[in-house]
Scaffold this motif. Sequence first.
Motif, PDB file in Angstrom:
ATOM      1  N   ASN A   1       0.830  -1.208   0.000  1.00 13.12           N
ATOM      2  CA  ASN A   1       0.000   0.000   0.000  1.00 13.12           C
ATOM      3  C   ASN A   1       0.861   1.252   0.000  1.00 13.12           C
ATOM      4  OD1 ASN A   1      -2.359  -1.448  -0.008  1.00 13.12           O
ATOM      5  ND2 ASN A   1      -2.695  -1.300   2.193  1.00 13.12           N
ATOM      6  N   GLY A   2       1.943   1.227   0.755  1.00 15.10           N
ATOM      7  CA  GLY A   2       2.853   2.367   0.793  1.00 15.10           C
ATOM      8  C   GLY A   2       3.493   2.624  -0.557  1.00 15.10           C
ATOM      9  N   LYS A   3       3.865   1.546  -1.253  1.00 15.88           N
ATOM     10  CA  LYS A   3       4.491   1.693  -2.572  1.00 15.88           C
ATOM     11  C   LYS A   3       3.489   2.207  -3.604  1.00 15.88           C
ATOM     12  CE  LYS A   3       8.006  -1.832  -1.754  1.00 15.88           C
ATOM     13  NZ  LYS A   3       8.546  -3.159  -2.123  1.00 15.88           N
ATOM     14  N   VAL A   4       2.261   1.734  -3.516  1.00 17.08           N
ATOM     15  CA  VAL A   4       1.225   2.228  -4.424  1.00 17.08           C
ATOM     16  C   VAL A   4       0.979   3.715  -4.177  1.00 17.08           C
ATOM     17  CG1 VAL A   4      -1.220   2.081  -5.017  1.00 17.08           C
ATOM     18  CG2 VAL A   4       0.114  -0.009  -4.701  1.00 17.08           C
ATOM     19  N   LEU A   5       0.940   4.098  -2.898  1.00 13.44           N
ATOM     20  CA  LEU A   5       0.742   5.505  -2.551  1.00 13.44           C
ATOM     21  C   LEU A   5       1.880   6.361  -3.084  1.00 13.44           C
ATOM     22  CD1 LEU A   5      -0.827   7.689  -1.026  1.00 13.44           C
ATOM     23  CD2 LEU A   5       0.443   7.068   1.035  1.00 13.44           C
ATOM     24  N   LEU A   6       3.106   5.857  -2.961  1.00  8.56           N
ATOM     25  CA  LEU A   6       4.259   6.582  -3.501  1.00  8.56           C
ATOM     26  C   LEU A   6       4.151   6.713  -5.015  1.00  8.56           C
ATOM     27  CD1 LEU A   6       7.069   7.865  -3.229  1.00  8.56           C
ATOM     28  CD2 LEU A   6       8.057   5.566  -3.339  1.00  8.56           C
ATOM     29  N   GLY A   7       3.751   5.628  -5.687  1.00 11.46           N
ATOM     30  CA  GLY A   7       3.593   5.655  -7.133  1.00 11.46           C
ATOM     31  C   GLY A   7       2.541   6.667  -7.575  1.00 11.46           C
ATOM     32  N   ILE A   8       1.420   6.702  -6.861  1.00 11.36           N
ATOM     33  CA  ILE A   8       0.363   7.664  -7.196  1.00 11.36           C
ATOM     34  C   ILE A   8       0.864   9.094  -7.005  1.00 11.36           C
ATOM     35  CG2 ILE A   8      -1.901   8.525  -6.488  1.00 11.36           C
ATOM     36  CD1 ILE A   8      -2.647   5.637  -5.777  1.00 11.36           C
ATOM     37  N   SER A   9       1.552   9.343  -5.890  1.00 11.65           N
ATOM     38  CA  SER A   9       2.072  10.687  -5.615  1.00 11.65           C
ATOM     39  C   SER A   9       3.047  11.134  -6.697  1.00 11.65           C
ATOM     40  CB  SER A   9       2.765  10.714  -4.245  1.00 11.65           C
ATOM     41  OG  SER A   9       1.877  10.359  -3.215  1.00 11.65           O
ATOM     42  N   CYS A  10       3.977  10.248  -7.063  1.00 16.11           N
ATOM     43  CA  CYS A  10       4.971  10.598  -8.079  1.00 16.11           C
ATOM     44  C   CYS A  10       4.324  10.713  -9.462  1.00 16.11           C
ATOM     45  CB  CYS A  10       6.098   9.568  -8.103  1.00 16.11           C
ATOM     46  SG  CYS A  10       7.161   9.628  -6.649  1.00 16.11           S
ATOM     47  N   GLY A  11       3.324   9.871  -9.731  1.00 16.00           N
ATOM     48  CA  GLY A  11       2.611   9.965 -11.001  1.00 16.00           C
ATOM     49  C   GLY A  11       1.893  11.296 -11.145  1.00 16.00           C
ATOM     50  N   LEU A  12       1.226  11.738 -10.077  1.00 18.43           N
ATOM     51  CA  LEU A  12       0.550  13.036 -10.096  1.00 18.43           C
ATOM     52  C   LEU A  12       1.557  14.179 -10.203  1.00 18.43           C
ATOM     53  CD1 LEU A  12      -2.192  12.421  -7.372  1.00 18.43           C
ATOM     54  CD2 LEU A  12      -2.490  12.499  -9.853  1.00 18.43           C
ATOM     55  N   LEU A  13       2.699  14.015  -9.515  1.00 18.48           N
ATOM     56  CA  LEU A  13       3.755  15.020  -9.628  1.00 18.48           C
ATOM     57  C   LEU A  13       4.227  15.145 -11.071  1.00 18.48           C
ATOM     58  CD1 LEU A  13       5.918  16.976  -8.608  1.00 18.48           C
ATOM     59  CD2 LEU A  13       7.298  14.985  -7.916  1.00 18.48           C
ATOM     60  N   GLY A  14       4.449  14.006 -11.729  1.00 16.39           N
ATOM     61  CA  GLY A  14       4.871  14.024 -13.126  1.00 16.39           C
ATOM     62  C   GLY A  14       3.834  14.692 -14.011  1.00 16.39           C
ATOM     63  N   ALA A  15       2.546  14.438 -13.743  1.00 23.64           N
ATOM     64  CA  ALA A  15       1.478  15.040 -14.544  1.00 23.64           C
ATOM     65  C   ALA A  15       1.454  16.557 -14.369  1.00 23.64           C
ATOM     66  CB  ALA A  15       0.134  14.437 -14.140  1.00 23.64           C
TER      67      ALA A  15
ATOM     68  N   GLY B   1      10.574   3.241  -4.321  1.00 24.39           N
ATOM     69  CA  GLY B   1       9.407   2.374  -4.205  1.00 24.39           C
ATOM     70  C   GLY B   1       9.458   1.099  -4.999  1.00 24.39           C
ATOM     71  N   GLY B   2      10.516   0.908  -5.824  1.00 25.08           N
ATOM     72  CA  GLY B   2      10.625  -0.323  -6.590  1.00 25.08           C
ATOM     73  C   GLY B   2       9.673  -0.369  -7.772  1.00 25.08           C
ATOM     74  N   TRP B   3       9.496  -1.566  -8.317  1.00 28.95           N
ATOM     75  CA  TRP B   3       8.740  -1.704  -9.563  1.00 28.95           C
ATOM     76  C   TRP B   3       7.261  -1.368  -9.407  1.00 28.95           C
ATOM     77  CZ3 TRP B   3       4.619  -4.945 -10.319  1.00 28.95           C
ATOM     78  CH2 TRP B   3       4.416  -5.953  -9.375  1.00 28.95           C
ATOM     79  N   ILE B   4       6.696  -1.598  -8.221  1.00 28.27           N
ATOM     80  CA  ILE B   4       5.278  -1.296  -8.034  1.00 28.27           C
ATOM     81  C   ILE B   4       5.034   0.206  -8.142  1.00 28.27           C
ATOM     82  CG2 ILE B   4       3.359  -1.349  -6.394  1.00 28.27           C
ATOM     83  CD1 ILE B   4       4.459  -3.948  -5.296  1.00 28.27           C
ATOM     84  N   ALA B   5       5.791   0.989  -7.371  1.00 27.69           N
ATOM     85  CA  ALA B   5       5.642   2.443  -7.416  1.00 27.69           C
ATOM     86  C   ALA B   5       5.983   2.984  -8.799  1.00 27.69           C
ATOM     87  CB  ALA B   5       6.532   3.088  -6.360  1.00 27.69           C
ATOM     88  N   SER B   6       7.016   2.410  -9.425  1.00 25.61           N
ATOM     89  CA  SER B   6       7.442   2.860 -10.751  1.00 25.61           C
ATOM     90  C   SER B   6       6.358   2.627 -11.789  1.00 25.61           C
ATOM     91  CB  SER B   6       8.734   2.136 -11.151  1.00 25.61           C
ATOM     92  OG  SER B   6       9.186   2.574 -12.412  1.00 25.61           O
ATOM     93  N   LEU B   7       5.751   1.444 -11.774  1.00 26.55           N
ATOM     94  CA  LEU B   7       4.709   1.113 -12.752  1.00 26.55           C
ATOM     95  C   LEU B   7       3.470   1.979 -12.558  1.00 26.55           C
ATOM     96  CD1 LEU B   7       3.853  -0.745 -15.059  1.00 26.55           C
ATOM     97  CD2 LEU B   7       3.025  -2.372 -13.352  1.00 26.55           C
ATOM     98  N   VAL B   8       3.084   2.201 -11.293  1.00 28.10           N
ATOM     99  CA  VAL B   8       1.927   3.052 -11.015  1.00 28.10           C
ATOM    100  C   VAL B   8       2.180   4.476 -11.504  1.00 28.10           C
ATOM    101  CG1 VAL B   8       0.531   4.094  -9.182  1.00 28.10           C
ATOM    102  CG2 VAL B   8       1.138   1.668  -9.057  1.00 28.10           C
ATOM    103  N   ALA B   9       3.362   5.001 -11.170  1.00 32.64           N
ATOM    104  CA  ALA B   9       3.706   6.368 -11.584  1.00 32.64           C
ATOM    105  C   ALA B   9       3.755   6.481 -13.104  1.00 32.64           C
ATOM    106  CB  ALA B   9       5.049   6.765 -10.973  1.00 32.64           C
ATOM    107  N   ALA B  10       4.387   5.511 -13.757  1.00 35.23           N
ATOM    108  CA  ALA B  10       4.489   5.538 -15.226  1.00 35.23           C
ATOM    109  C   ALA B  10       3.114   5.497 -15.879  1.00 35.23           C
ATOM    110  CB  ALA B  10       5.345   4.368 -15.699  1.00 35.23           C
TER     111      ALA B  10
END
Length: 360
Positions: A34-48, A76-85
Amino acid sequence: MVKDLFVNGSIIISFLFLGGQLFKGETSTKSKINGKVLLGISCGLLGAVLMLFAIQVKEMIVDMRVVALAIATVYGGWIASLVAASIMIVARFLILGVNYISLIAAGGILGVCLFGVIVRRFNTLSTFQKYALVNVFGICYSFFVFSIVVDQRDELIALCIHYGWISILTASYSYFVADYLFKSYELFKRYEKESKVDYLTGLYNVRQFDALFNDQLRMVQERKEVLSMLMIDIDHFKNVNDTYGHGDSDLVLQKMGEVLKETVRGFDIVARHGGEEFAILLLDCPHERAQDIAERIRLAVEETEFPISEDRMIRITISIGLATYPETTTNTQQIIHQADTALYAAKRSGRNRVCAAEAM
């Protein structure tokens, strides 16, 4: 361009600090996924958001989304990376539509994501080195895109130089802010854990035990379940202290914590209650079953050799007092008193035994 850099820097820092507060507020019972998904979402929104506040360099409009993707991948590893991407690709299509350049940009995002996941697996690299490599890869991919859309060689060189130093500057201060926040978060979690766990045995401390005990009392009343409590005291522990000293006797307490955790069920609550005294909550455990578990614990301790030094072992025994709600008392506030009374009865009657409060 300086103004755009300042705006982008402010956006990145704001997102990182906001994300840091979200992580700090996360309870320790939440899963790491859950923490990694949250990090991915945060970084994805930052990128947007960084795409919306793109920087004009020469005749090109560029953005710093690779910085957000690098943070997601490295921390965050691959989970956060994939979510952000995924979020960045969708945002790219929504902002600029589906076209040739957008497809190239999406390929770049996925390429950086994949490269970052591979780099992260190299444990010999430091966090900074991994972060730097991901950003360098992203910059190189941008250079490749520039070479496709810019025909003039001089313009291409000038664009690459300007974009390069802007990217390096942005990635550098973003790393130091992100690293500071992640280290602060780790320190916060460590202090949070230490506030609940006994430093010597790794068991719950008194404060956390009291909180868990009150929670369990509320739940057993609501669910009509039973709750058994064991109060445990090491017999003649003062003699161990006087003979071997506090340093060596600490080894006994550490081993005691291990024995207790190994002997009870995985979901039972074990705590050091102070000094040589321990407490155990046996969840949804009837009185008769709790007596069997208490006797098993007593026997396990009696048969265990406890280290006093690297090459010296001793034998010890324990006394145990037991009470059960609602079988020995219907008053939830009396269960500790009953267990304590039973413990003192065990010590008065010769020690190395289990005494239980009488069932009603």
